[in-house]
Design a protein around this motif. Sequence first.
Motif, PDB file in Angstrom:
ATOM      1  N   SER A  51      -2.909  -1.442   2.503  1.00 11.55           N
ATOM      2  CA  SER A  51      -2.287  -0.897   1.297  1.00 11.55           C
ATOM      3  C   SER A  51      -0.771  -1.091   1.355  1.00 11.55           C
ATOM      4  O   SER A  51      -0.134  -1.461   0.366  1.00 11.55           O
ATOM      5  CB  SER A  51      -2.625   0.590   1.161  1.00 11.55           C
ATOM      6  N   TYR A  52      -0.216  -0.862   2.538  1.00 11.35           N
ATOM      7  CA  TYR A  52       1.226  -1.070   2.749  1.00 11.35           C
ATOM      8  C   TYR A  52       1.577  -2.547   2.574  1.00 11.35           C
ATOM      9  O   TYR A  52       2.566  -2.903   1.914  1.00 11.35           O
ATOM     10  CB  TYR A  52       1.600  -0.582   4.148  1.00 11.35           C
TER      11      TYR A  52
ATOM     12  N   SER B 154       8.399   5.733  -5.267  1.00  7.19           N
ATOM     13  CA  SER B 154       9.271   4.632  -5.704  1.00  7.19           C
ATOM     14  C   SER B 154      10.676   4.749  -5.104  1.00  7.19           C
ATOM     15  O   SER B 154      11.672   4.473  -5.771  1.00  7.19           O
ATOM     16  CB  SER B 154       9.349   4.589  -7.237  1.00  7.19           C
TER      17      SER B 154
ATOM     18  N   LEU C  32       6.792   4.914  -0.805  1.00  4.35           N
ATOM     19  CA  LEU C  32       6.299   3.966  -1.796  1.00  4.35           C
ATOM     20  C   LEU C  32       5.704   4.691  -2.993  1.00  4.35           C
ATOM     21  O   LEU C  32       5.832   4.258  -4.131  1.00  4.35           O
ATOM     22  CB  LEU C  32       5.247   3.045  -1.163  1.00  4.35           C
ATOM     23  N   ASP C  33       5.030   5.815  -2.719  1.00  4.98           N
ATOM     24  CA  ASP C  33       4.454   6.612  -3.803  1.00  4.98           C
ATOM     25  C   ASP C  33       5.523   7.091  -4.764  1.00  4.98           C
ATOM     26  O   ASP C  33       5.331   7.136  -5.965  1.00  4.98           O
ATOM     27  CB  ASP C  33       3.743   7.842  -3.218  1.00  4.98           C
TER      28      ASP C  33
ATOM     29  N   MET D  49       4.440   5.224   3.287  1.00  8.13           N
ATOM     30  CA  MET D  49       3.567   5.239   2.124  1.00  8.13           C
ATOM     31  C   MET D  49       3.981   6.319   1.135  1.00  8.13           C
ATOM     32  O   MET D  49       3.877   6.143  -0.082  1.00  8.13           O
ATOM     33  CB  MET D  49       2.109   5.445   2.546  1.00  8.13           C
TER      34      MET D  49
ATOM     35  N   LYS E  67       0.049  -4.871   0.812  1.00  8.04           N
ATOM     36  CA  LYS E  67      -0.027  -5.264  -0.596  1.00  8.04           C
ATOM     37  C   LYS E  67       1.195  -4.757  -1.367  1.00  8.04           C
ATOM     38  O   LYS E  67       1.768  -5.472  -2.199  1.00  8.04           O
ATOM     39  CB  LYS E  67      -1.302  -4.711  -1.239  1.00  8.04           C
ATOM     40  N   THR E  68       1.590  -3.522  -1.089  1.00  8.95           N
ATOM     41  CA  THR E  68       2.749  -2.953  -1.783  1.00  8.95           C
ATOM     42  C   THR E  68       4.015  -3.728  -1.457  1.00  8.95           C
ATOM     43  O   THR E  68       4.806  -4.060  -2.351  1.00  8.95           O
ATOM     44  CB  THR E  68       2.927  -1.475  -1.406  1.00  8.95           C
TER      45      THR E  68
ATOM     46  N   ARG F 168      -5.678   2.676  -0.655  1.00 11.19           N
ATOM     47  CA  ARG F 168      -5.167   3.567   0.379  1.00 11.19           C
ATOM     48  C   ARG F 168      -6.299   4.376   1.012  1.00 11.19           C
ATOM     49  O   ARG F 168      -7.201   4.830   0.326  1.00 11.19           O
ATOM     50  CB  ARG F 168      -4.134   4.507  -0.235  1.00 11.19           C
TER      51      ARG F 168
ATOM     52  N   GLU G   4       4.105  -7.241  -3.060  1.00 13.32           N
ATOM     53  CA  GLU G   4       4.322  -7.145  -4.508  1.00 13.32           C
ATOM     54  C   GLU G   4       5.761  -6.786  -4.816  1.00 13.32           C
ATOM     55  O   GLU G   4       6.345  -7.288  -5.786  1.00 13.32           O
ATOM     56  CB  GLU G   4       3.366  -6.118  -5.116  1.00 13.32           C
ATOM     57  N   VAL G   5       6.353  -5.897  -4.001  1.00 13.32           N
ATOM     58  CA  VAL G   5       7.756  -5.544  -4.189  1.00 13.32           C
ATOM     59  C   VAL G   5       8.646  -6.770  -4.001  1.00 13.32           C
ATOM     60  O   VAL G   5       9.665  -6.922  -4.677  1.00 13.32           O
ATOM     61  CB  VAL G   5       8.169  -4.417  -3.217  1.00 13.32           C
TER      62      VAL G   5
END
Length: 469
Positions: A435-436, A310, A307-308, A304, A438-439, A415, A442-443
Amino acid sequence: MSKKNIFLIVGLIVVAIVGVILLQLDMIRTGMQINEERYDKAIQTALNHVAEELEDNEAREIDLIHNGFTSGNLNRAVKSPSLLGGSGVQLRLTDGQPYSYRLELQAQFANRPLHERVNRNFLDKKLQQEFENAALTGNLEYGVYDNRRHQFVIRNGRRLSETGSDTTLHQDLLHSAYRVSLFDEQNETPGYLMAYSPEKKSVIFNSIGGNLLASLLFVSIILGCFIYTIYVIVRQKKLSEMKTDFINNMTHEFKTPIATISLATDSINSPRIAGNPEKVRRFATIIKQENKRMNDQVEKVLQMAKLDKSKLNLNLTAVDLHEVITSAVEYISLQVEPRGGKVTTALAASPAIVEGDYTHISSLINNLLDNANKYSAEKPKIIVSTRNVNKGVEVTVKDHGIGMSREARKNIFDRFYRVHTGDRHDVKGFGLGLSYVKTIIEVHGGTINVKSELGKGSSFIVTFPYRQP
């Protein structure tokens, strides 16, 4: 900050804003009243000035005729249109003698029709000048009303015909409050000079338009800032609560394996256990499992964090979703079956191969299955299905667990957020799984939707595109 304090602050700010708005409205209303009074007074003053000028002109005309008669210049005075305002007055003689008395001269003027006593060109020019001097904007109508004939004889500088003088055609002027008497006499008022402003409201409103717009702008800014501030306060409070829950959950998640590892280590160091290779291997296996468990939890947090920032790099390959799902179902079944539950599949997609990162897609499916297991009260019943949709493959993970409320559905992808489980306290985790998920989806250019009903379970629907953009 407690909810009580938040409500208190919000209440005080609302009262203050309402007070400011009410004060602004009162000031605007007062301003409009003052401007209306000024406007009315300016029109009335302009009419009074013009009426006085008309009466003065007639008085000067009488003086000129009288002075001409007394000086032997009667013929010149009578024949001069400029002196008589174009009226062509004919003087009568009394007993064969020239008219010499001023009062009789005034009486003759008073007996003339009102439209002959008013110089229309002078009236129009003088009124326009007075309106301009008083800064009266907008269209202004005016007319001369003959009190003897009970009809209008002049309107906006035009002489009205018998048909055009009908009062039904001039109701606006007839009912106007702007009027002054013309050529007031001792016993009667021959007529009135009246005015009407069809654009009065817009003129008065425009006079305070700048202040009104400024007030609306500033009030809007205050309201916007207030709403945003409340949003930030509520959001920060929610985040603070979720982070507190996260820390508490993390403490419990780490405390159990640490305690287990400590107990296993003490056991290995025990002389009674140290001489038994089988038990040493058993405790070493426990230490390894608990260590892996801790490492997995730390890895979730690190993922996470990446991901924050990028820093997520996808290793794109051809991924067989059916293979990933089958592997994930075998793993979760080891946890579901001891609880008397069952995981079934309905893999109907063909083809089921998509372009993506195998590791992250595997983690995504595992997270959804783990979530379905955790939020099933007893004997979990989980169904994983696939089907082909436009430009991709849809994967649905359905459970018959505790379900979610509408409020929970809005926040489950935030999150640290965790669905409340009522009296159940055995649901573990950091609130990072969805949250992971969904990320990651989307990626990959896909979508995720959730359908849920309290007490009836939830369905997570994930769509993977065949190709990455």
